[in-house]
Write a protein that holds these residues in place. Sequence first.
Motif, short mmCIF file in Angstrom:
data_model
loop_
_atom_site.label_atom_id
_atom_site.label_comp_id
_atom_site.label_asym_id
_atom_site.label_seq_id
_atom_site.Cartn_x
_atom_site.Cartn_y
_atom_site.Cartn_z
N PHE A 3 45.44 2.27 -30.74
CA PHE A 3 45.68 3.67 -31.21
C PHE A 3 45.71 3.56 -32.30
O PHE A 3 46.16 2.98 -33.29
CB PHE A 3 47.26 3.95 -30.40
CG PHE A 3 47.55 5.29 -31.23
CD1 PHE A 3 47.29 6.57 -30.84
CD2 PHE A 3 48.62 5.43 -31.99
CE1 PHE A 3 47.55 7.54 -31.60
CE2 PHE A 3 49.21 6.37 -32.72
CZ PHE A 3 48.68 7.60 -32.47
N ARG A 4 45.00 4.93 -33.09
CA ARG A 4 45.19 5.08 -34.54
C ARG A 4 45.97 6.17 -34.84
O ARG A 4 45.31 7.55 -34.34
CB ARG A 4 43.64 5.08 -35.21
CG ARG A 4 43.48 5.38 -36.62
CD ARG A 4 42.02 5.37 -36.92
NE ARG A 4 41.46 6.42 -36.26
CZ ARG A 4 41.42 7.83 -36.46
NH1 ARG A 4 41.93 8.30 -37.37
NH2 ARG A 4 40.73 8.77 -35.77
N ALA A 5 46.78 6.35 -35.49
CA ALA A 5 47.83 7.55 -35.90
C ALA A 5 46.58 8.73 -36.65
O ALA A 5 46.03 8.08 -37.61
CB ALA A 5 48.66 7.54 -36.58
N PRO A 6 46.58 9.91 -36.30
CA PRO A 6 45.74 10.81 -36.83
C PRO A 6 46.19 11.33 -38.10
O PRO A 6 46.43 12.73 -38.15
CB PRO A 6 45.47 12.00 -35.79
CG PRO A 6 46.80 11.94 -35.13
CD PRO A 6 47.33 10.49 -35.07
N VAL A 7 46.18 10.38 -39.21
CA VAL A 7 46.76 10.90 -40.29
C VAL A 7 45.63 11.93 -41.01
O VAL A 7 46.24 13.16 -41.52
CB VAL A 7 46.86 9.54 -41.37
CG1 VAL A 7 47.05 10.25 -42.87
CG2 VAL A 7 47.74 8.61 -40.87
N ARG A 8 44.28 11.83 -41.34
CA ARG A 8 43.68 12.96 -41.53
C ARG A 8 43.74 14.17 -41.00
O ARG A 8 43.87 15.23 -41.64
CB ARG A 8 42.25 12.38 -41.64
CG ARG A 8 41.33 13.24 -42.60
CD ARG A 8 39.90 12.69 -42.48
NE ARG A 8 39.11 13.62 -43.52
CZ ARG A 8 37.96 13.28 -43.61
NH1 ARG A 8 37.07 12.32 -42.82
NH2 ARG A 8 37.03 14.06 -44.40
N ASP A 9 43.96 14.16 -39.81
CA ASP A 9 43.97 15.32 -38.89
C ASP A 9 45.32 16.07 -39.15
O ASP A 9 45.57 17.32 -39.48
CB ASP A 9 43.83 15.24 -37.42
CG ASP A 9 42.55 14.81 -36.71
OD1 ASP A 9 41.55 15.32 -37.55
OD2 ASP A 9 42.45 14.19 -35.92
N LEU A 10 46.45 15.43 -39.18
CA LEU A 10 47.75 15.89 -39.56
C LEU A 10 47.88 16.42 -41.10
O LEU A 10 48.21 17.43 -41.48
CB LEU A 10 48.86 14.82 -39.55
CG LEU A 10 49.07 14.68 -37.91
CD1 LEU A 10 49.73 13.41 -37.85
CD2 LEU A 10 49.99 15.68 -37.60
N ALA A 11 47.19 15.78 -41.99
CA ALA A 11 47.33 16.28 -43.36
C ALA A 11 46.53 17.66 -43.30
O ALA A 11 46.95 18.67 -44.25
CB ALA A 11 46.63 15.33 -44.24
N PHE A 12 45.16 17.69 -42.91
CA PHE A 12 44.44 18.83 -42.90
C PHE A 12 45.23 20.05 -42.19
O PHE A 12 45.37 21.25 -42.81
CB PHE A 12 43.14 18.64 -42.10
CG PHE A 12 42.15 19.89 -42.13
CD1 PHE A 12 41.59 20.35 -43.51
CD2 PHE A 12 42.20 20.53 -41.20
CE1 PHE A 12 40.73 21.37 -43.64
CE2 PHE A 12 41.26 21.73 -41.23
CZ PHE A 12 40.60 22.12 -42.35
N ALA A 13 45.89 19.79 -40.91
CA ALA A 13 46.63 20.70 -40.19
C ALA A 13 47.71 21.24 -41.36
O ALA A 13 47.97 22.38 -41.23
CB ALA A 13 47.08 20.23 -38.94
N LEU A 14 48.28 20.47 -41.90
CA LEU A 14 49.57 20.85 -42.47
C LEU A 14 49.07 21.87 -43.91
O LEU A 14 49.70 22.89 -44.02
CB LEU A 14 50.20 19.44 -43.45
CG LEU A 14 51.34 18.90 -42.43
CD1 LEU A 14 51.68 17.59 -43.22
CD2 LEU A 14 52.37 19.70 -41.88
N LYS A 15 47.87 21.33 -44.40
CA LYS A 15 47.37 22.29 -45.39
C LYS A 15 46.97 23.82 -45.06
O LYS A 15 47.27 24.86 -45.66
CB LYS A 15 46.23 21.66 -46.08
CG LYS A 15 46.44 20.33 -46.69
CD LYS A 15 45.28 19.80 -47.62
CE LYS A 15 45.91 18.71 -48.47
NZ LYS A 15 44.39 17.79 -48.96
N THR A 16 46.73 23.73 -43.48
CA THR A 16 45.97 25.13 -43.13
C THR A 16 47.10 26.02 -42.47
O THR A 16 46.94 26.90 -42.08
CB THR A 16 44.88 24.92 -42.33
OG1 THR A 16 45.30 24.27 -41.00
CG2 THR A 16 43.62 24.09 -42.88
N VAL A 17 48.45 25.41 -42.56
CA VAL A 17 49.38 26.09 -42.03
C VAL A 17 50.48 26.86 -42.84
O VAL A 17 51.63 27.01 -42.51
CB VAL A 17 50.19 25.41 -40.76
CG1 VAL A 17 49.42 25.24 -39.51
CG2 VAL A 17 50.94 24.15 -41.14
#
Length: 581
Positions: A3-17
């Motif tokens: 498992f690889r925690a989705p850091v890039r996805d989470l950081a991008f999601a935070l920026k777009t909300v």
Amino acid sequence: MTFRAPVRDLAFALKTVGHPQLLERAFPDLDDDTVQAVLEAAAAFADGELAPLNRQGDQQGARYENGKVSAAPGFADAYKHFVEQGWNSLSADPAYGGQGLTKAMELSVFEMVHAANMAFGLCPMLTQAAIEALAQHGTERQKRLVLPKLVSGEWTGAMCLTEPHAGTDLAALTSIARPDGEGGWLLTGQKIFITWGDHDAADNICHLVIARTPDAPPGVKGISLFLTTKFQVKDDGSLGARNDFRPVSIEHKLGIHGSPTCIMAYEDAQAELVGELGQGLAHMFVMMNAARLQVGVQGVAIAERAFQQALTFSQDRKQGRPAFDDAQGMIYGHPDVRRTLMLSKAKIEAARGICLTVGVLSDLAEHAGSNAERAAARARQELLTPIAKAWSTDIGVEVASAGVQVHGGMGFIEETGAAQHYRDARIAPIYEGTNGIQAMDLVGRKVRLNGGETLRALCAEIALTAETLNQTAELDGVGRRLAAGVAVLERATDWLVAADNISALAAATPFLKLAGDVCGGWILGRQALAAAGSDDPWLQSKGALARLYASQVLTGAPGLADAIAESGPDLAETHAAALAG
């Protein structure tokens, strides 16, 4: 099963909300670098310590022996490290030892925790909910002696509602609390389905229990909230005698085997009143709503875990003649497999964005600059909470099931681990109020109660996003379908507000799905706009995911509108004949 925690996805999601804007307005000491550092450190802990315990926890599980519960092997040590690294105190008030970070950052960290090990994550998840309840309604003594220990994670919290004869119907509970003559209470009764109600991973366990008092009126108006701890807490904060409650057994469950689900018996346990007499259900809703949002995050998390495993399998498994020649002969080259994976990814990102949006709204409801802004944020937060819980957990089950399907027969056997994700995911639509209850809450309290005004305001914002998408050449199809979807949602809202109560309740579940589908399209549309024009392939993929979601999900909106408007009469009139053997 890596498992690889989705850091890039989470950081991008935070920026777009809207998280960066929240930081500028209310959290000036935080910045993007801090957010990134927190995410990366949490990912290292989730990947390195929690994920390796997930399979072991499923196979060996928690244990009940001689009246005591022991955590699954390795869980107690992992919890100790979790606490030592400060992961339990992220968004709590610094006045009680918290770090004062944003709710969205806490949710992002907990998504990684739940994805790495959902059974483990349930323990600190409920502690977070207990923190919120005591912070709002606890007595000064509870805030001084108990709350800091919960914030640090030295003690854990448990939510105790359900009784054997009374599931969702809390008005039927019979647990009773009698005055002890010294300002406290003696609590007697039995509670079932108590997650992490007993264990050996922390020094003390704090149960928030709803019960009646002897002179309480019947129904929910007679419910009060009480705090009772495994070891009594002395006035100097030290631990005293073992309290008079105990686990009777733990449940043998479909999934989350590493999480002890306890039957608890209270036998004149020493307890303290939380808040006001007769206001227990309202006080407990603070804890329940916090848990509901976290459960929505669990849905996202287990979907992410199942998706990652299915993707890896598809790129390693050779079978048949793939149509796409960029997959080196692996099943990843079959169009249906690739469609399944991409649609799963799109739904995960949509659900993640909805949950993080609620997190941002939670902070705005406390920290926005004016009363009007705070009230608007609170109203939208309350509107989206049942959607975040129900829609996201349905996505969790759907993606976990798709993960088994991608594995084919290999997914149906336990050795690959794909089945565990499906089994674990299945509880999330049930607990913290089944998804049917969430749908009833959405239509009854959140939409009809104010004539649909809060939802209409959200629809207007979604429509503006659709207009912007229409002005971007590669995203105009997304904009067109999002506009059509939100128009259907607005019409369904008008119908719902005008409908009689039975018809509205019959339409509740398809209405919630429609609202979730449209909000998901809005989230993906915003992500696609944020990535538009980039030459980064990863960012370019945001447009592809939005287009796929629009074509596969948003196009179903008219059918859901029919389901909303037409299901009631048949449920009322022909159910007996339809269900007869």
